[in-house]
Design a protein around this motif. Structure first.
Motif, mmCIF file in Angstrom:
data_model
loop_
_atom_site.group_PDB
_atom_site.id
_atom_site.type_symbol
_atom_site.label_atom_id
_atom_site.label_comp_id
_atom_site.label_asym_id
_atom_site.label_seq_id
_atom_site.Cartn_x
_atom_site.Cartn_y
_atom_site.Cartn_z
ATOM 1 N N ALA A 18 0.753 -1.263 0.076
ATOM 2 C CA ALA A 18 -0.032 -0.059 -0.039
ATOM 3 C C ALA A 18 0.914 1.123 -0.101
ATOM 4 O O ALA A 18 0.570 2.331 -0.690
ATOM 5 C CB ALA A 18 -1.020 -0.047 1.299
ATOM 6 N N ALA A 19 2.043 1.153 0.825
ATOM 7 C CA ALA A 19 2.950 2.303 0.898
ATOM 8 C C ALA A 19 3.563 2.646 -0.474
ATOM 9 O O ALA A 19 3.833 3.873 -1.150
ATOM 10 C CB ALA A 19 3.927 2.179 1.973
ATOM 11 N N ARG A 20 4.026 1.345 -1.154
ATOM 12 C CA ARG A 20 4.529 1.681 -2.420
ATOM 13 C C ARG A 20 3.893 2.195 -3.685
ATOM 14 O O ARG A 20 3.861 3.134 -4.361
ATOM 15 C CB ARG A 20 4.906 0.415 -3.068
ATOM 16 N N LEU A 30 4.908 4.959 6.157
ATOM 17 C CA LEU A 30 5.995 4.319 5.381
ATOM 18 C C LEU A 30 6.103 5.081 4.241
ATOM 19 O O LEU A 30 7.378 4.996 3.532
ATOM 20 C CB LEU A 30 5.532 2.650 5.351
ATOM 21 N N ALA A 31 5.133 5.352 3.524
ATOM 22 C CA ALA A 31 5.041 6.028 2.171
ATOM 23 C C ALA A 31 5.946 7.338 2.434
ATOM 24 O O ALA A 31 6.655 7.735 1.420
ATOM 25 C CB ALA A 31 3.890 6.548 1.676
ATOM 26 N N LEU A 32 5.794 7.788 3.312
ATOM 27 C CA LEU A 32 6.544 9.457 3.890
ATOM 28 C C LEU A 32 8.113 8.709 3.724
ATOM 29 O O LEU A 32 8.901 9.932 3.466
ATOM 30 C CB LEU A 32 6.156 10.021 5.114
ATOM 31 N N THR A 33 8.691 7.883 4.284
ATOM 32 C CA THR A 33 9.707 7.340 4.327
ATOM 33 C C THR A 33 10.428 7.407 2.880
ATOM 34 O O THR A 33 11.700 7.542 2.525
ATOM 35 C CB THR A 33 10.375 6.159 4.766
ATOM 36 N N GLY A 34 9.587 7.242 2.099
ATOM 37 C CA GLY A 34 10.068 7.310 0.495
ATOM 38 C C GLY A 34 10.465 8.467 0.127
ATOM 39 O O GLY A 34 11.197 8.713 -0.928
ATOM 40 N N GLN A 35 9.966 9.625 0.703
ATOM 41 C CA GLN A 35 10.445 11.071 0.342
ATOM 42 C C GLN A 35 11.676 11.426 0.837
ATOM 43 O O GLN A 35 12.449 12.240 0.508
ATOM 44 C CB GLN A 35 9.454 12.013 1.251
ATOM 45 N N LEU A 36 12.309 10.478 1.584
ATOM 46 C CA LEU A 36 13.609 10.342 2.366
ATOM 47 C C LEU A 36 14.629 9.516 1.340
ATOM 48 O O LEU A 36 15.575 9.427 1.670
ATOM 49 C CB LEU A 36 13.793 9.959 3.735
#
Length: 529
Positions: A48-50, A82-88
């Motif tokens: 879901a995060a991806r 978890l999706a927010l960690t993708g911004q990092l």
């Protein structure tokens, strides 16, 4: 005097932060080879995060159609974070490892700070931090890409702020507790008991008029529930259901209830196997603890009355929360999800707040007793023993994480990748868009990115309702296999009792192996000439 207190306060924070940071660093180091542990729920969160990062919204692949479907079976906050960690620059799978390590450390610090707040004892707060640091189930949960670690932080903080509101009557704690409880419910549906605890406590406790207490409890419940209600409305509009859960009565069984004392037995190091002797020892231990808490509570109440101090509401809140939490799980098992276990993973929110409560109560009893020196020596000895026994189990969990990993991302499933790659090669021979059947579609998707269909289920494991389309689904699967438009991959590492076994599939269908190894077999249908 004030400078000395400030120095002691900051020393405590520094020591707690050091312990927590070392624990998080060790967790990250041990998990560096295999990554975050994965199970079926974790695949949903990471997928879901991806998909959210890819602009597809909070969605997962349906196990029955193979198509993208809106996320409804779990609350949205954890995959969104978890999706927010993708911004990092992190993939959500890697982001989960860092996110959970951070909140593993945060739980250690929070427990220590709460104990320090109620005892003013640096040593007792360090004992509490070390117990949380070394607890086996907290380490395992923090190593998985699961919601538990974040939820534990929200749950404990929400209960603490609720207690602070009763103690200080400052509105910032009231609204803070409501916001935290609401976020907890957006993380796990087991956030309901914290909201229930707040509503019950606001209605029953305090010196305000009943009408004012009633108003406060309604406001608290509404603020906590509003975000999740909006999420349910979203689900109903776009997916036709609020939670993807079916209502069906299946009374909680005696075997499931027995899991509670079994879990308590493991927490008290009485062993995993349960016997009559251990049950008696467990009852005695719990009775002594409860009587001790009651006696100390009465002494503290009398002492507070003498000193004209407001009584500490935290013990009452912990008691209400523990009972509410167990009642909620019993209702959930009986009406929505019979597969829920009353094991260490599910009961760990109660474990953390009870550890905090017991340490605080023990400290208060020692400091108000005539034989304080003797009791302090006993208390220190018991705390050291508990931490050492805990550390032994915790070290075992870390070594297993380092050497073998947890779940789908670990060594056990890595051995199944070759047969999955063979499936990919075979699927390339079929028309574009063809899907395969398997008993482990989540594992295959996580490890190889291939989307497949779950084998037909005769009886749903959560609700125990029968699948009325089972025969039609079996017929369709056989038809596709006969027409050479699909394959069936059976993985022997997967143990889903609700699915037909490999032996049963061979009895129902004229299957023939296409590729095979120790981990699984790719099947087609024998075509009669």
């Amino acid at each position: 005097m004030g400078d000395k207190l400030d120095r002691e306060r900051w020393l405590g924070v520094a020591l707690l932060t050091t312990i927590a940071t070392m624990g998080a660093a060790l967790l990250l180091f041990c998990g560096s080879r295999w990554g975050a542990g994965m199970n079926a729920d974790a695949v949903i969160y990471v997928t879901a995060a991806r998909n959210l990062l890819a602009g597809k919204g909070l969605s997962t692949y349906s196990l029955t159609t193979g198509q993208l479907a809106p996320l409804t079976i779990t609350p949205p906050l954890y995959p969104a974070l978890l999706a927010l960690t993708g911004q990092l620059g992190l993939d959500p799978f890697e982001g989960a490892r860092w996110f959970n390590a951070f909140f593993y450390a945060a739980n250690i610090i929070l427990a220590g700070l709460i104990i320090r707040r109620y005892t003013r004892s640096l040593l007792t707060s360090l004992y509490g931090a070390l117990i949380i640091l070394t607890t086996h189930i907290i380490i395992v949960s923090s190593a998985m890409a699961m919601t538990e670690t974040f939820f534990l932080f929200l749950n404990t903080l929400g209960l603490f702020w609720l207690a602070e509101y009763f103690f200080t009557q400052k509105k910032r704690f009231f609204y803070g507790a409501a916001i935290i409880a609401g976020l907890g419910l957006l993380t796990r549906f087991t956030g309901v008991p914290l909201i229930g605890t707040g509503v019950i406590a606001l209605l029953l406790f305090g010196d305000k008029k009943l009408s004012n207490r009633f108003t406060e409890s309604v406001i608290f419940g509404a603020l906590c529930s509003l975000p999740t209600v909006l999420w349910f409305i979203r689900n109903a509009i776009i997916a036709g259901n609020a939670t993807s859960r079916a209502f069906n009565f299946h009374l909680i069984s005696p075997q499931q209830l027995l899991e509670v004392p079994q879990t308590l037995s493991r927490w008290l190091f009485l062993g995993h196997e349960f016997s009559g002797t251990r049950l008696i020892l467990l009852i005695l231990a719990v009775t002594i603890l409860l009587v001790g808490i009651y006696v100390v509570g009465e002494k503290n109440a009398a002492y507070n009355k003498y000193r004209r101090q407001r009584p500490n509401p935290f013990p009452n809140l912990v008691m209400i929360f523990s009972l509410t939490y167990l009642a909620f799980l019993a209702v959930s098992i009986s009406f929505f999800d019979v597969s829920t276990g009353l094991d260490e993973r599910m009961l760990v929110p109660v474990y953390i707040v009870c550890v905090i409560l017991l340490l605080c109560k023990s400290h208060h009893h020692i400091t108000t007793h005539n034989n304080a020196r003797v009791l302090k020596s006993i208390f220190v000895g018991l705390c050291v023993l508990f931490v050492l026994l805990n550390a032994r189990q915790g070290a075992g969990a870390l070594m297993y994480l380092k050497n073998k990993g947890f779940g789908m991302s670990g060594e056990k499933w890595s051995e199944s990748i070759p047969i999955m790659e063979e499936l990919r090669s075979e699927m390339r021979k079929l028309p574009e868009g063809a899907l395969f059947y398997t008993n482990a579609p989540d594992v295959i998707y996580f490890l190889t990115g291939q989307v497949g269909l779950m084998l037909p289920i005769k009886q749903y494991p959560r609700s125990l309702l029968m699948n009325e389309s089972y025969d039609a689904e079996m017929t369709l699967m056989e038809e596709r296999l006969r027409n050479k438009t699909t394959y069936l991959l059976y993985l022997r590492n997967s143990s889903r009792g609700e699915l037909p076994s490999e032996k049963r599939l061979n009895e129902l269908l004229p299957l023939t192996p296409v590729k095979e190894d120790r981990q699984g077999t790719i099947y087609s249908i024998k075509i009669k000439k």
